[in-house]
Write an enzyme that holds these catalytic residues in place. Structure first.
Site, PDB file in Angstrom:
ATOM      1  N   ASP A  10      13.302  -8.027  -1.014  1.00 49.86           N
ATOM      2  CA  ASP A  10      13.774  -6.887  -1.803  1.00 49.86           C
ATOM      3  C   ASP A  10      13.248  -5.581  -1.196  1.00 49.86           C
ATOM      4  O   ASP A  10      12.517  -4.854  -1.855  1.00 49.86           O
ATOM      5  CB  ASP A  10      13.348  -7.030  -3.274  1.00 49.86           C
ATOM      6  CG  ASP A  10      11.828  -7.065  -3.462  1.00 49.86           C
ATOM      7  OD1 ASP A  10      11.105  -7.349  -2.485  1.00 49.86           O
ATOM      8  OD2 ASP A  10      11.359  -6.778  -4.580  1.00 49.86           O
ATOM      9  N   ASP A  15       8.196  -5.371   2.503  1.00 47.79           N
ATOM     10  CA  ASP A  15       9.251  -6.294   2.967  1.00 47.79           C
ATOM     11  C   ASP A  15       9.784  -5.837   4.328  1.00 47.79           C
ATOM     12  O   ASP A  15      10.127  -6.661   5.179  1.00 47.79           O
ATOM     13  CB  ASP A  15      10.437  -6.311   1.992  1.00 47.79           C
ATOM     14  CG  ASP A  15      10.050  -6.652   0.570  1.00 47.79           C
ATOM     15  OD1 ASP A  15      10.235  -7.796   0.157  1.00 47.79           O
ATOM     16  OD2 ASP A  15       9.545  -5.750  -0.128  1.00 47.79           O
ATOM     17  N   ASN A  39      12.381  -4.620  -6.117  1.00 47.70           N
ATOM     18  CA  ASN A  39      11.845  -3.256  -5.987  1.00 47.70           C
ATOM     19  C   ASN A  39      12.903  -2.216  -6.364  1.00 47.70           C
ATOM     20  O   ASN A  39      12.588  -1.149  -6.866  1.00 47.70           O
ATOM     21  CB  ASN A  39      11.365  -3.013  -4.561  1.00 47.70           C
ATOM     22  CG  ASN A  39      10.077  -3.755  -4.268  1.00 47.70           C
ATOM     23  OD1 ASN A  39       9.218  -3.883  -5.141  1.00 47.70           O
ATOM     24  ND2 ASN A  39       9.948  -4.254  -3.050  1.00 47.70           N
ATOM     25  N   THR A 124       9.868 -12.875  -0.611  1.00 49.59           N
ATOM     26  CA  THR A 124       8.885 -11.804  -0.833  1.00 49.59           C
ATOM     27  C   THR A 124       9.369 -10.840  -1.929  1.00 49.59           C
ATOM     28  O   THR A 124       8.977  -9.678  -1.958  1.00 49.59           O
ATOM     29  CB  THR A 124       8.606 -11.028   0.471  1.00 49.59           C
ATOM     30  OG1 THR A 124       9.853 -10.481   0.937  1.00 49.59           O
ATOM     31  CG2 THR A 124       7.998 -11.913   1.531  1.00 49.59           C
ATOM     32  N   PHE A 165       4.111  -8.343  -9.770  1.00 56.25           N
ATOM     33  CA  PHE A 165       5.490  -7.873  -9.905  1.00 56.25           C
ATOM     34  C   PHE A 165       6.539  -8.957  -9.618  1.00 56.25           C
ATOM     35  O   PHE A 165       7.482  -9.144 -10.413  1.00 56.25           O
ATOM     36  CB  PHE A 165       5.723  -6.669  -8.967  1.00 56.25           C
ATOM     37  CG  PHE A 165       7.141  -6.158  -9.002  1.00 56.25           C
ATOM     38  CD1 PHE A 165       7.556  -5.280 -10.003  1.00 56.25           C
ATOM     39  CD2 PHE A 165       8.075  -6.573  -8.059  1.00 56.25           C
ATOM     40  CE1 PHE A 165       8.865  -4.821 -10.050  1.00 56.25           C
ATOM     41  CE2 PHE A 165       9.383  -6.125  -8.105  1.00 56.25           C
ATOM     42  CZ  PHE A 165       9.781  -5.249  -9.101  1.00 56.25           C
ATOM     43  N   ASN A 166       6.445  -9.648  -8.483  1.00 52.60           N
ATOM     44  CA  ASN A 166       7.516 -10.584  -8.103  1.00 52.60           C
ATOM     45  C   ASN A 166       7.676 -11.717  -9.119  1.00 52.60           C
ATOM     46  O   ASN A 166       8.792 -12.187  -9.359  1.00 52.60           O
ATOM     47  CB  ASN A 166       7.246 -11.196  -6.718  1.00 52.60           C
ATOM     48  CG  ASN A 166       7.425 -10.197  -5.602  1.00 52.60           C
ATOM     49  OD1 ASN A 166       8.104  -9.176  -5.767  1.00 52.60           O
ATOM     50  ND2 ASN A 166       6.812 -10.471  -4.456  1.00 52.60           N
ATOM     51  N   HIS A 239       1.486  -6.310   1.348  1.00 45.87           N
ATOM     52  CA  HIS A 239       1.531  -7.674   0.808  1.00 45.87           C
ATOM     53  C   HIS A 239       2.389  -8.643   1.637  1.00 45.87           C
ATOM     54  O   HIS A 239       1.952  -9.708   2.058  1.00 45.87           O
ATOM     55  CB  HIS A 239       2.138  -7.665  -0.604  1.00 45.87           C
ATOM     56  CG  HIS A 239       1.614  -6.630  -1.535  1.00 45.87           C
ATOM     57  ND1 HIS A 239       0.479  -6.804  -2.285  1.00 45.87           N
ATOM     58  CD2 HIS A 239       2.090  -5.401  -1.870  1.00 45.87           C
ATOM     59  CE1 HIS A 239       0.272  -5.741  -3.049  1.00 45.87           C
ATOM     60  NE2 HIS A 239       1.240  -4.873  -2.813  1.00 45.87           N
ATOM     61  N   ASP A 240       3.686  -8.283   1.761  1.00 42.64           N
ATOM     62  CA  ASP A 240       4.689  -9.290   2.128  1.00 42.64           C
ATOM     63  C   ASP A 240       4.551  -9.895   3.533  1.00 42.64           C
ATOM     64  O   ASP A 240       4.788 -11.098   3.706  1.00 42.64           O
ATOM     65  CB  ASP A 240       6.097  -8.698   1.956  1.00 42.64           C
ATOM     66  CG  ASP A 240       6.439  -8.443   0.497  1.00 42.64           C
ATOM     67  OD1 ASP A 240       5.778  -9.034  -0.380  1.00 42.64           O
ATOM     68  OD2 ASP A 240       7.374  -7.670   0.238  1.00 42.64           O
TER      69      ASP A 240
HETATM   70  C1  BDR Z   1       5.091  -7.301  -4.434  1.00 43.35           C
HETATM   71  O1  BDR Z   1       5.873  -6.434  -5.267  1.00 43.35           O
HETATM   72  C2  BDR Z   1       6.663  -5.571  -4.480  1.00 43.35           C
HETATM   73  O2  BDR Z   1       6.559  -4.261  -4.941  1.00 43.35           O
HETATM   74  C3  BDR Z   1       6.177  -5.707  -3.059  1.00 43.35           C
HETATM   75  O3  BDR Z   1       7.278  -5.590  -2.162  1.00 43.35           O
HETATM   76  C4  BDR Z   1       5.570  -7.083  -3.017  1.00 43.35           C
HETATM   77  O4  BDR Z   1       6.534  -8.068  -2.705  1.00 43.35           O
HETATM   78  C5  BDR Z   1       3.640  -6.992  -4.685  1.00 43.35           C
HETATM   79  O5  BDR Z   1       3.316  -7.198  -6.027  1.00 43.35           O
HETATM   80 CA    CA Z   2       8.717  -7.470  -1.849  1.00 36.71          CA
END
Ligand code: BDR
Ligand code: CA
Length: 321
Positions: A10, A15, A39, A124, A165-166, A239-240
């Protein structure tokens, strides 16, 4: 032999770096990119995937748009972190890579059927596409080598005190994935919050001196600003790309094989990943969970990816791969 991989994403600042790392690393064979609402809306994340591939000279990798809404209930987006476009910061021109005519589930079906070896899926974003695919095509489960996802945490969340979040964006989809019985690797905030793109990292990227390096530095700068404003972080956590980095360099992460459940009904904890690190539930382990990362080695991989893709074409005729 490179590992055949499909990114499900996303984009999203982090990403975007995962796309670059997957396209650049010799141990990864990037079979395709599927996009999902997360996102930002799926229209925006699909456009962003095309923008990143265009800027990075990634041609011939199919991009298939996926689910616009979670399996159940309304979606959430993250403009406070990624901006209204989902990829605020750099200026992008018109993308010159197309969108595949198939939706993400059909693309996954076709690709897994056709590829001679089982394929690694790398989500991701919210797990909507992956869950929808598993529900629609259980007969293809054995064509999946493993799933390496960014999501969840062994500790606290980010979108709520308990949920990352994911996972929060589609807990029912995450539940399908965590209960699928497939080989699953979870890379969560407990590790990604150690991978901060500090000013020296941004300086290394900028010093590469190519248009792609400039775009990458602009992404990190925007991401850094929002993480400072929203969370008070000194630098943004990337993160991703820990997902593809782990596949490309298996020693990068330390993993433990433990039971993980997704909270679906908690009053304050919906979307939390409940990770039984001490084995107190007696449940069977279902996920390999990252608990540590070699941060300097990670940044070497990221900087190398931007360097590799940003190299001017030998003819001097712009980026092409
Ligand atoms: C995740 O949430 C998104 O905002 C980032 O791309 C990442 O995948 C982190 O919590
Ligand atoms: Ca992401």
């Amino acid at each position: 032999m490179p590992v055949p991989v499909i990114l499900d994403c996303d984009p999203g600042h982090d990403d975007a770096f995962n796309i670059m790392l997957a396209a650049a690393h010799p141990r990864i064979e990037l079979l395709g990119i599927t996009t999902v609402a997360g996102n930002q809306t799926v229209e925006k994340t699909t456009l962003n995937a095309r923008r990143v591939c265009t800027a990075a000279g990634v041609r011939g990798v199919p991009i298939a748009a996926g689910m616009a809404e979670p399996l159940r209930g309304p979606g959430i987006v993250a403009p406070d972190i990624h901006g209204e476009s989902g990829l605020d910061g750099p200026e992008f021109g018109e993308p010159d890579v197309p969108v595949d005519g198939r939706d993400a589930v059909t693309f996954l079906r076709d690709t897994l059927r056709a590829h001679p070896e089982p394929v690694t899926l790398v989500p991701t974003g919210p797990l909507t596409n992956i869950a929808a695919f598993l529900l629609a095509h259980p007969e293809l489960a054995d064509r999946i080598e493993r799933i390496v996802l960014m999501g969840g945490s062994t500790e606290r969340g980010n979108r709520t005190p308990a949920a990352e979040f994911n996972i929060l964006a589609d807990p029912e989809a995450a539940d399908v994935v965590f209960r699928s019985g497939l080989h699953l690797t979870m890379i969560g905030l407990n590790v990604s919050h150690r991978a901060l793109a500090t000013p020296d990292v941004v300086a290394r990227v900028k010093a590469l001196g190519t248009p792609l390096a400039e775009m990458s530095a602009a992404l990190l700068t925007y991401f850094g600003d929002t993480y400072r404003e929203v969370f008070g972080f000194p630098a943004p956590p990337l993160h991703d790309p820990l997902t593809v980095a782990h596949i490309a360099a298996p020693d990068l992460l330390t993993l433990v094989h433990v039971p993980v459940a997704v909270e679906l009904t908690g009053t304050h904890t919906r979307g939390a990943t409940v990770v039984d690190l001490d084995g107190v539930t007696g449940a069977a382990p279902n996920a390999h969970v990252a608990v540590d990362v070699d941060v300097p080695a990670y940044w070497d991989l990221i900087v190398d990816a931007v360097r590799t893709l940003g190299r001017p074409a030998p003819t001097g005729g712009g980026l092409s791969r």
